[in-house]
Design a protein around this motif. Structure first.
Motif: not given
Length: 354
Positions: A88-90, A196-209, A271-280
């Motif tokens: 996924v990262a690649a 709690y929801d904000v913490q989930r959102a921030i982790i997703w916004l940071t961009g992670s695999v 957009s596909a990358t954002v859907a898969a891993a967030g905002a990198v």
């Protein structure tokens, strides 16, 4: 040269041959692709071997090739937990690199990247709205919401930027404006949302695999399989568009149609990358610049080189994030931002001097 009979059953073959027959790349491109691909594979193997449950590198290779290792746990850890994350990262890096090269070519702006068109902001807004406002939605719906948000914003940008013909500058300005609106709304939801929801959102916004598995890989691979070949097929048109509309028209390029198709390709990949891993962030900025330094300005070489280099950047960033403060893992988007922000500032400085 004999003109083919367009009524012939081989007319389609002639069209394909004429389209790709003169597709040539700079001789510097193959060594760059092979070298970057080799480095990426090495980084992936090292990344798979490290972690809370370290696996010797030879055993990683044996597991990947289906050879016995003497430890039954290795197969589960490698093939189920760590290999899909690396793939996924690649793919995220590959898609962002090519999307960034297309964006810079279309806008004729070396500082452009998919995020500047508001694509990432639209995806982030939709995902955060689902996490913070809806709350009851399943986690599996977040990538779908992100994809829908990115595509919706891209459609609005293109419609607003269209006024008797599309303009690269207008696309950038409209994209920046809509991106700012989406970011403001996202910040508003984070400010007043449940902690709690904000913490989930921030982790997703940071961009992670982190935690990515085979379903995420296959979903992203489908988009890559369609739009990466399409981007490479349009590389010559991107060369013409990069020289300006008048030159492109003079070369017989249907400017509006080709530009729209290239924009759709960049939006779909980003957009596909954002859907898969967030905002990198910043991968779409760095990879095309490095590619042009290595293979020259021709887009037939820049696009594939930017893709492979983007994949290398994301895989190495994930490796750094997993090891620098182990056992704590840093999101890949944080690592690319730490490296990409100084890179962006240096580009601004060089442009100011020029």
């Amino acid at each position: 040269m004999k003109t083919p009979n367009l009524r012939s059953p081989f007319a389609g073959w002639y069209a394909i041959r004429n389209r790709f027959g003169s597709w040539r790349i700079d001789r510097r491109t193959p060594p760059v692709l092979v070298g970057a691909l080799g480095l990426m594979l090495v980084a992936m193997a090292i990344n798979i071997s490290v972690g809370e449950y370290p696996i010797p590198l030879p055993d990683v290779l044996r597991t990947l090739f289906g050879l016995p290792t003497g430890n039954a746990d290795y197969s589960f850890i490698v093939t189920t937990l760590r290999l899909p994350r690396m793939l996924v990262a690649a793919l995220v890096g590959l898609a962002l690199g090519i999307a960034g090269a297309i964006t810079q070519g279309l806008t004729r702006n070396p500082l452009a990247e998919p995020g500047i068109l508001g694509i990432s902001a639209g995806a982030s807004f939709a995902a955060v709205a689902l996490i913070v406002v809806v709350r009851t939605a399943p986690t599996s719906a977040v990538p779908v919401a992100a994809l829908a948000g990115a595509i919706s914003v891209a459609l609005v940008i293109y419609l607003l930027a269209w006024r008797g013909g599309d303009s690269p500058i207008r696309l950038i300005l409209v994209g920046i404006g809509l991106g700012a609106i989406c970011n403001a709304l996202t910040t508003l939801m984070i400010t007043f949302g449940d902690i709690y929801d904000v913490q989930r959102a921030i982790i997703w916004l940071t961009g992670s695999v982190y935690g990515r598995s085979w379903p995420e890989f296959w979903s992203l691979a489908g988009w890559v399989a369609v739009f990466v070949p399409l981007a490479l097929a349009l590389a010559r048109d991107l060369n013409a568009l990069h020289l300006g509309e008048e030159v492109a028209y003079g070369l017989g390029t249907p400017v509006v149609w080709r530009r729209g198709l290239l924009l759709i390709t960049a939006v779909a990949l980003a957009s596909a990358t954002v859907a898969a891993a967030g905002a990198v962030g910043f991968v779409g900025l760095m990879a095309p610049h490095i590619a042009r330094r290595l293979v020259g300005p021709d887009q037939t070489g820049v696009l594939p080189a930017a893709g492979v280099l983007g994949a290398l950047i994301v895989v190495v960033a994930d490796l750094i994030g997993r090891t620098i403060f182990a056992p704590i893992e840093l999101p890949v988007g944080l690592i690319t931002a730490v490296v990409g922000a100084p890179f962006f500032i240096s580009l601004l400085w060089m442009q100011a001097r020029a």
